[in-house]
Structures are given as structure tokens and as C-alpha cells.
Design a protein around this motif. Structure first.
Motif, short mmCIF file in Angstrom:
data_model
loop_
_atom_site.label_atom_id
_atom_site.label_comp_id
_atom_site.label_asym_id
_atom_site.label_seq_id
_atom_site.Cartn_x
_atom_site.Cartn_y
_atom_site.Cartn_z
N GLY A 201 0.79 -1.19 0.14
CA GLY A 201 -0.08 -0.05 0.12
C GLY A 201 0.81 1.11 0.04
N ASN A 202 2.22 0.97 0.39
CA ASN A 202 2.90 2.25 0.26
C ASN A 202 3.77 2.61 -1.26
N ALA A 248 -2.71 13.47 -1.62
CA ALA A 248 -3.87 12.93 -0.94
C ALA A 248 -3.76 13.11 0.52
N LYS A 252 -6.93 15.26 2.05
CA LYS A 252 -7.55 14.33 2.89
C LYS A 252 -8.36 13.19 2.04
N ARG A 253 -7.88 12.84 1.33
CA ARG A 253 -8.41 11.61 0.22
C ARG A 253 -7.49 10.51 0.13
N ALA A 254 -7.99 9.19 -0.11
CA ALA A 254 -7.11 7.81 -0.21
C ALA A 254 -6.24 8.28 -1.22
N LYS A 255 -5.04 7.67 -0.93
CA LYS A 255 -3.86 7.59 -2.16
C LYS A 255 -3.82 6.38 -2.84
N HIS A 256 -3.39 6.63 -4.13
CA HIS A 256 -3.32 5.42 -5.09
C HIS A 256 -1.79 5.47 -5.69
#
Ligand code: COA
Length: 260
Positions: A201-202, A248, A252-256
Motif C-alpha cells: 500500500g506504500n 492525498a 484528505k483523500r485516499a492515496k493510490h
């Protein structure tokens, strides 16, 4: 190359490499090390493999060392050749671009302990046992044990394990920092996969560069190591992942992360 003594599967980006020679408790003979070397070369080039887990077949043994039966008749030239391919293979594992977790499911003796030490970090099942029995067989550790083990656990514990040629259990291995975590045998693979997914996820390039900086830094003086860290830190700012990770956070949002 067809493999007789190892297995490899790619489970959604987690490469699971199993040493599978159960009749000899997964001991490393020339054939096994040659297969391992071939497989590691393929993993190195396979960008679909994001994290690697190395384990042993069965509930009893990770790797019970180099194959003593095969070694018993070797002359110095043959011994050197066997040591060389094993050293090269373990160094290749240490320097894989992907993070490598050792899932130590039982005996990790001699070459098994050395293989575990060539991985980035180690999780162990409660029944795992670690040791460097070589001096009890009239040889020194030959697959990196005199170098990597003291770097993992410190000189005192490394020397004690090598000079005594005794076995330590998983709890003691945890206490001296040889393993990061001890879990029940049946939870070992799931625990390692969970950690692998966390790493996945990183930002992949940042993880890879951090691994390189740690590996290089451990083998040089701290000033040179810090200078190398400066370079990889700066390099991260050229990646899309750095923009993504920070944007992100700020928004304040999810990272991709895409590994670009
Ligand atoms: N090399 C070659 N064969 C090995 C081996 C090794 N390193 N470790 C285990 N085996 C083989 C045994 O010879 C035995 O084969 P067999 O059934 O044909 O006799 C089989 O694996 C099972 O091992 P066994 O010794 O019967 O199991 P155990 O439960 O009684 O003991 C160990 C397990 C790990 C304590 C014991 O096998 C051992 O001490 N192995 C050697 C460990 C070592 O010194 N490794 C470092 C080498 S440098």
C-alpha cells in the motif's frame, strides 16, 4: 528451468517462494541452490512481484542447513564452488528490489539461518529453532553467517551462536532481534501476507530506494550512508508517487500509488 526442490507462486503480487525438499528437511544441496538462484533472477526482473515471502515446506523445517551428506565428500575446490553459488544467491536475495520477508516455519539452521538473515526481516512460528551448527561439523558458516548474523543481532549474540553451535528457540530469537515477531504456526503465512499487503500500500519506488539506502548504509560509514540517503530522498521528488502521496494527505483523500 524446471524446479524439483523449490516452488514459486505469485499470489496477487506477493511472490511466495517455498524451499521444498521435505525428505531432507529442506536442506540446501547444489540442485536446490541452483534452482533458487534461477528463481531469484526471475523475481528480480518481474515487476508484477511486489513483495516476496520465503518459507519452507511442511510444519517442521524452514531450511535445516546446507546438505551435509553432499558436503561430506567435497574437496576445497568443490566446497568453494558450492559456497560461491550459495553466497551469490543469498546476496541476490538481499539485493532484490522487492522487500523480502522470511516466514520461518521450523528449523532455520546453518544455511537456513543464513537464508533468513539475507531476507529483509523475519517472522517466526512458535516452533522455529535457529542456529549455526557449522563449527560442530568442522567448518565455518559459509553462506554469509559470519557477516549478516552479527549485523542483525550484534557481535556478541552472533559470536555466541556461531561459537556454541547451539539452537535457540523462537522466543529467544525474538528477544535478541533475530525475528521481529513470533506467531502460532498456523498464523505464520497469513501474518506475513498481511504485512506484505501493508507494504504494497506504500509507494513502491520509495520502499525500494529506502531498502537500497539501508543495505548500502549498513556496509559503509555513516557519512557516506547519509550522503546516499540525501540522493534517494531527492530522487523521490521526481516521482508521481510523491505528488500522489502528499496531495492525498493535503486533500484528505485516499492515496493510490502507481510506482511511477
Ligand atoms: N543435510 C542433509 N540432510 C539433512 C540435513 C542436512 N543439513 N538435515 C536433516 N537432514 C535429513 C536427515 O539426514 C534425515 O534424512 P534420513 O531420513 O534419510 O535419515 C532427514 O533429513 C530427517 O532428519 P532427522 O535428523 O531424522 O530429523 P530429526 O527431527 O531427528 O532432527 C535436526 C532434526 C534438524 C535437528 C537434524 O536433522 C539436524 O541436526 N540436521 C542438521 C542441521 C545442521 O547441522 N545444519 C547445518 C549444516 S551446515
Amino acid at each position: 528451468m524446471a524446479y524439483n526442490n523449490i516452488k514459486f507462486v505469485n499470489e496477487d503480487g506477493i511472490g511466495i517462494l517455498t524451499i521444498s525438499r521435505p525428505k531432507a528437511l529442506n536442506a540446501l544441496n547444489t540442485e536446490t541452490v541452483t534452482e533458487l538462484n534461477d528463481c531469484v533472477g526471475k523475481i528480480e526482473a518481474d515487476e508484477s512481484v511486489k513483495v516476496v515471502i520465503i518459507t519452507g515446506e511442511g510444519a517442521k523445517s524452514f531450511v535445516a542447513g546446507a546438505d551435509i551428506v553432499e558436503m561430506s565428500t567435497k574437496n576445497p575446490v568443490e566446497g568453494r564452488k558450492f559456497g560461491k553459488i550459495s553466497q551469490d544467491t543469498f546476496t541476490r536475495i538481499e539485493n532484490l528490489p522487492q522487500p523480502v520477508i522470511a516466514a520461518v516455519n521450523g528449523y532455520a539452521l546453518g544455511g537456513g539461518c543464513e537464508l533468513a538473515c539475507a531476507c529483509d526481516f523475519r517472522y517466526a512460528a512458535e516452533n522455529a529453532k535457529f542456529g549455526q551448527p557449522e563449527v560442530g561439523l568442522g567448518i565455518t558458516p559459509g553462506f554469509g553467517g559470519t557477516q549478516r548474523l552479527p549485523r542483525v543481532v550484534g557481535r556478541g549474540y552472533g559470536k555466541e551462536m556461531i561459537f556454541r553451535a547451539n539452537m535457540i528457540d523462537a522466543q529467544e530469537a525474538h528477544r535478541i532481534g533475530l525475528v521481529n515477531k513470533v506467531v502460532p504456526q498456523e498464523e505464520l503465512m497469513d501474518t506475513c501476507k498481511k504485512v506484505a499487503k501493508e507494504i504494497m500500500g506504500n509507494a513502491p519506488i520509495a520502499v525500494q530506494l529506502a531498502k537500497t539506502a539501508i543495505n548500502r548504509g549498513i556496509n559503509c560509514d555513516v557519512v557516506t550512508g547519509i550522503a546516499y540517503e540525501d540522493e534517494v530522498f531527492a530522487l523521490c521528488f521526481s516521482t508521481e508517487d510523491q505528488k500522489e502521496g502528499m496531495d492525498a494527505f493535503v486533500n484528505k483523500r485516499a492515496k493510490h500509488f502507481q510506482g511511477k
